[in-house]
Scaffold this active site. Structure first.
Site, PDB file in Angstrom:
ATOM      1  N   HIS A  45      -1.347  10.103  -1.835  1.00 13.77           N
ATOM      2  CA  HIS A  45      -1.944  10.810  -2.969  1.00 13.77           C
ATOM      3  C   HIS A  45      -3.343  10.259  -3.225  1.00 13.77           C
ATOM      4  O   HIS A  45      -3.499   9.120  -3.646  1.00 13.77           O
ATOM      5  CB  HIS A  45      -1.057  10.656  -4.201  1.00 13.77           C
ATOM      6  CG  HIS A  45      -1.628  11.318  -5.399  1.00 13.77           C
ATOM      7  ND1 HIS A  45      -1.734  12.682  -5.487  1.00 13.77           N
ATOM      8  CD2 HIS A  45      -2.157  10.828  -6.548  1.00 13.77           C
ATOM      9  CE1 HIS A  45      -2.302  13.002  -6.639  1.00 13.77           C
ATOM     10  NE2 HIS A  45      -2.571  11.898  -7.305  1.00 13.77           N
ATOM     11  N   ASP A 296       0.022   6.441  -4.146  1.00 13.33           N
ATOM     12  CA  ASP A 296      -1.424   6.602  -4.269  1.00 13.33           C
ATOM     13  C   ASP A 296      -2.140   5.874  -3.121  1.00 13.33           C
ATOM     14  O   ASP A 296      -1.900   4.693  -2.889  1.00 13.33           O
ATOM     15  CB  ASP A 296      -1.915   6.003  -5.590  1.00 13.33           C
ATOM     16  CG  ASP A 296      -1.405   6.784  -6.788  1.00 13.33           C
ATOM     17  OD1 ASP A 296      -0.753   7.834  -6.590  1.00 13.33           O
ATOM     18  OD2 ASP A 296      -1.638   6.332  -7.930  1.00 13.33           O
TER      19      ASP A 296
HETATM   20 ZN    ZN Z   1      -3.393  11.598  -9.168  1.00 13.30          ZN
END
Ligand code: ZN
Length: 1021
Positions: A45, A296
């Site tokens: 992400h 992430d």
């Molecule tokens: Zn985000």
């Protein structure tokens, strides 16, 4: 969804290993008849800006992720990867060699790499307007088609903080088959999991036929990281995130680390993991389970690819080679999962499986745990939320006028219009607006310096769009277009306002008048004729205004205030009513006259309240009175608005046409922050109780009245508040304009709201819009904490009873609530000293002087329609819808830079449409398409994307003040335009990446369906 909210007790019961859920069990026979199919989907992400700027994320992380992706997918044929954000991907693509580009294309063709959604960003769904949501989807999808030749089929939105049904609609009509969402209220997830409804057909509330159904997968657990995706127990799942192997930078907070998979432990570990997979599969139908593997900015180091690949592949090999486990596990893409699911459900991949339940509604407001509602970000950084809308209006205006200018130039075979020079800034502006729709950008949830970086990009795009508008307008409005000359250094038109920095308020350009007429042009980007009051800054109060036919028209000049009681002797506000054709231009001219020689020019009269001054005076020809009564009022042809002299605030409004009075008081209040450990921040709103009034006494107030504009200025703590009535034949007369300049930069832990307190008896019901596209009914629940009852208001909210409706139209996206019957409160700004523990690592302390703007409309239901609406979907009246469009897309003012130095004469008007479109039809965009190779990226093609939306209006309200036809939403494409005729029109998906083979008939009326967006690819003759 509202039925679900009505039912749920919201008890937040501890569910054990799956804290927010329940314990899941399965029987041995559950998976015996049909083997469990497991798709582990590696993803990363990548936020295009959050705690680092977009560019820094790219250079420090994203480029390495994508470099490694290419190398490792080639090295490991069984590995898969999905990727979403084209803003980053396109940047990387530009940098890599042609050979690498070819290899990436291969991976995509072979289904080993999938681009999911492939928007410019993963858009926020609360604050974003559907224009921008669609525009960034078009930009990303067009890029993907032009450079790689594919059209995406699955949507992936793991991080937006709540979800709007506008997105499945846009995806559905852009050719997508499936989508996935994640951040939904934990109690709603639990309920849908219990009901086995985590996969559903998401249907629009206004759709009664099911043609909008989109197949949607909702992730069940707390987060999208590995501990919360393999199954219900994060302590177990974390042991299967092999980036967290001991010795690395990340570890497992549950204190049980992963162990490398070996032939010795593979049986035990596989059974342990499969137990989680099976439990997760119990929440879904059809024994196919999706296991996202990522987080992430994951997979940025080569070693992580090796760790995840080799350990998982050993587990998969063991599972697949052990028949008693009756499971098949593999790496897959998102579409691999959906394809397998469709196969099990017995439907084709592009069909919506009917065996799944239908769900209508949205997923606001989101809570991830306890009473932590993510309702602060509906308002955080309102300055930028306003700037976003201003850029949006200018980009849309530029798109339309530029496309018209290109088409006129081509038809007239003129090479003097700079289509190439202007296309590049146009495309860059699409990308800057697109970037800002990211779920940490428009949401106001990025670090201060990242917001500044976005601000620079927005401002630069805004300035460029003003240039595209002024050059296109000049070319189109000049009497002889062969005389048009493009000069980037000496433009014909000036800009209407300038901004010294990205975070300053605009300064309007002063038009210097003399005894020779000074032309000023106006551009209307809407597809109906606009009649409205315009305000310009001029250097003299004595003027004469000529309309395009040369007639002198009524004007009003008001003082420009340099301080509370002191007016400028050099600057004045000039008002007059303009009438501008649809998508067209009109040129007016203004001349300085001798004092008192123009009886159609009136000087506004001013009254001071609560002033130190005690007597009348005449200043610079303006009459200033003083007043010390209790109540005062202003009026136009439609209404009288009365105010309290003690507070300067609106108290009630009387409608002249219906002779009805509405008690409607305005008030400013503040929330503080909760005294608990967890406090409000950029995402969360955790107030310290009910809002408290801002205290002040007898504020200095100015009332300025005249034939075209009457307004009240009040200066109170934190706010310069203006209420204004326009008097014109247009829609601006039907509502009260409210504008504020808010400044809380000296406060501590304070959220400022403007509350409307009315006598509308709406109970616990209110209506708010989603993305400016549709309206949903909301309920204020006493069983939920105050902060749960806050909703996004991208463009409007209304409350209604048996007799009347009060609508608040908003020029920017802000949070809204209706905590008691008759109330509507809108958040204005928030200043918060602390972080709210969602990763941002700072408070919100970069507050600026922030403008907010609204229109308040009062409507009375027809005699025969006095039943309160009890439906999930709400509809504005047609005039409220159009007034909202006018508020968001104001008439563009184009002053001439050097009025006496140019020989290029302006035509009185430019009218491209043969007639105005029906009132129900909104022209969303007329978009110049980019060429389909890298070399042609900034060269407009022969075809254009024409996108229309058809409003559905509430018929229980009478239609008023409209000049456009209201008969039916039908248009005849072939005769839409006057001078440039459409020679070909093909129906297209909304992303403009695929259109029908067959042209639609040009000379038969084309019927548009209510609420739908319709895209056409058109060519002009
Ligand atoms: Zn985000």
């Amino acid at each position: 969804m509202q039925n679900v909210y009505d039912q749920l007790p919201f008890k937040n019961i501890d569910g054990g290993a799956w804290k927010q859920g329940f314990s899941i069990s399965y029987s041995d026979t559950q998976f015996s008849s049909q083997p469990l199919k497991v798709f582990v989907v590696p993803h990363s992400h990548c936020d295009p800006g959050w705690v680092k700027t977009f560019d820094r994320y790219y250079s420090e992380q994203t480029r390495h992720i994508l470099d490694n992706m290419l190398e490792k997918l080639e090295a490991y044929p069984k590995m898969r990867f999905i990727y979403a954000e084209i803003s980053f991907f396109s940047m990387w693509w530009q940098e890599i060699s042609v050979d690498k580009q070819r290899r990436v294309k291969n991976l995509i063709k072979e289904g080993r790499l999938e681009l999911v959604t492939a928007g410019w960003v993963m858009t926020d769904e609360a604050n974003a307007h559907y224009y921008a949501m669609l525009d960034q989807l078009i930009e990303g999808n067009q890029w993907l088609l032009n450079h790689i030749g594919v059209i995406p089929e699955s949507g992936w939105a793991i991080d937006p903080f709540g979800y709007s049904p506008t997105m499945p609609y846009l995806l559905k009509r852009s050719g997508f088959n499936n989508m996935l969402i994640q951040r939904v209220h934990y109690e709603v997830k639990k309920y849908l999991a219990e009901e086995k409804k985590l996969e559903f057909r998401w249907r629009q509330t206004w759709d009664h036929s099911g043609t909008t159904d989109m197949f949607c997968h909702l992730m069940p657990f707390y987060s999208y990281d590995v501990p919360h995706t393999c199954g219900p127990d994060p302590k177990v799942c974390c042991q299967f995130d092999f980036k967290r192997l001991p010795g690395g930078k990340v570890s497992c907070p549950w204190n049980v680390p992963p162990v490398p998979i070996t032939p010795q432990n593979v049986a035990d570990r596989a059974e342990m993991l499969l137990d989680q997979y099976r439990k997760k599969a119990m929440l879904y139908k059809n024994n196919v389970v999706l296991i996202p593997l990522g987080d992430d900015f994951r997979f940025d180091k080569a070693v992580e690819w090796d760790q995840q690949y080799s350990n998982y592949q050993q587990l998969f090999d063991f599972i697949n080679n052990t028949p008693r486990l009756n499971a098949q596990a593999q790496f897959g893409t998102l579409s691999d999962y959906f394809h397998a699911l469709h196969e099990r459900a017995g439907t084709a991949v592009n069909e919506v499986p009917e065996s799944y339940p239908v769900l209508s509604g949205d997923f606001f407001s989101y809570a991830d745990r306890d009473d932590h509602y993510w309702t602060g970000y509906f308002t955080s950084r309102p300055f930028y939320k306003r700037l976003d809308r201003i850029l949006e209006a200018n980009l849309r205006g530029a798109e339309i006028l530029y496309s018209l200018a290109v088409s006129y130039a081509r038809k007239l075979q003129l090479a003097n219009f700079p289509e190439k020079q202007l296309m590049q800034p146009l495309v860059m502006a699409r990308r800057s607006l697109g970037l800002f729709q990211h779920h940490d950008a428009i949401t106001g949830t990025a670090k201060d310096f990242v917001m500044v970086d976005y601000g620079h990009k927005l401002l630069s795009a805004l300035q460029n769009m003003k240039t595209v508008i002024t050059e296109s307008a000049h070319f189109l409005l000049v009497k002889d277009r062969t005389h048009y000359v493009y000069s980037s250094t000496r433009p014909f038109f000036d800009v209407d306002e300038t901004r010294s920095t990205h975070d300053s308020l605009p300064a309007k350009t002063t038009i210097v008048l003399s005894d020779k007429p000074v032309p000023v042009a106006f551009y209307n980007s809407l597809s109906h004729t606009r009649n409205c009051v315009i305000r310009l800054y001029v250097n003299t109060p004595h003027v004469e205004v000529h309309d395009p036919s040369g007639n002198v028209i009524v004007s009003q000049v008001d003082p420009f205030w340099v301080s509370n009681e002191e007016m400028s002797s050099e600057l004045y506000k000039l008002h007059f009513v303009v009438s501008v054709p649809p998508l067209g231009l009109a040129s007016y001219s203004i001349t300085k006259t001798a004092v008192g020689s123009n009886h159609k020019n009136t000087l506004g009269s001013t009254t001071f309240l609560n002033s130190v001054r005690k007597a009348k005076l005449i200043n610079n020809a303006f009459l200033i009175d003083v007043f010390d009564g209790k109540e005062f009022s202003i009026q136009n042809s439609e209404m009288t608005a009365s105010f309290s002299a003690a507070t300067g605030m609106l108290k009630h409004v009387t409608s002249k046409s219906s002779n009805q009075e509405v008690d409607v008081a305005l008030q400013f209040l503040r929330y503080g922050v909760a005294r608990t450990k967890e406090k409000s921040g950029a995402y969360l709103f955790l107030p310290d109780g009910q809002a408290q009034p801002i205290e002040y006494n007898k504020p200095f107030t100015r009332v300025i009245q005249g034939p075209l504009v009457s307004e009240v200025h009040v200066i109170i703590p934190n706010v310069e508040h203006i209420v204004r009535l326009h008097n014109s034949p247009g829609l601006d007369s039907l509502s009260l304009e409210v504008s504020n300049i808010v400044d809380i930069s000296k406060e501590t832990n304070k959220e400022l709201i403007m509350r409307v307190i009315s006598d509308v008896q709406n109970g616990d019901q209110l209506f708010t819009d989603l993305n400016g596209f549709q309206i949903h009914q909301r309920k204020t629940y006493s069983k939920l904490p105050l902060q749960a009852n806050v909703y996004p208001m991208p463009t409007m909210a209304y409350i209604q009873d048996h007799h009347k409706r009060l609508s608040l139209l908003s020029a920017q996206s802000l949070g809204v609530a209706g905590l008691q019957s008759g109330w509507l409160e809108v958040f204005q700004d928030r200043r918060l000293s602390q972080d709210d523990n969602r990763g941002l690592g700072q408070g919100v302390l970069d507050n600026k002087r922030t403008p907010t703007k609204f229109r308040m409309m009062f409507e009375f239901l027809k005699e025969d329609a006095k039943s309160p609406p009890n439906q999930a979907a709400g509809y504005p009246s047609l005039q409220a819808q159009l007034a909202s469009s006018e508020l968001i897309h104001p008439v563009h003012v184009l002053p001439v830079k050097n009025p006496f130095g140019s020989s290029a004469q302006l035509a009185p008007t430019f009218q491209p449409l043969s007639q105005q479109l029906p009132c129900e039809v909104h022209l969303v965009n007329l978009r110049s398409l980019q060429g389909d190779t890298a070399e042609l990226e900034f060269i407009p093609r022969q075809d254009f994307g024409l996108i229309l939306q058809t409003h559905a209006a509430d018929c229980s309200l009478p239609t008023r003040g409209l000049t456009c036809p209201t008969t039916a939403a039908k248009i005849t494409i072939g005769s839409l335009f006057e001078d440039i005729r459409i020679k070909e029109a093909k129906s297209s998906i909304l992303s403009l990446t695929r259109s029908d083979e067959q042209s639609i008939s040009l000379d038969t009326a084309f019927e548009l369906s209510p609420m739908e967006l319709q895209a056409l690819k058109i060519k002009f003759s």
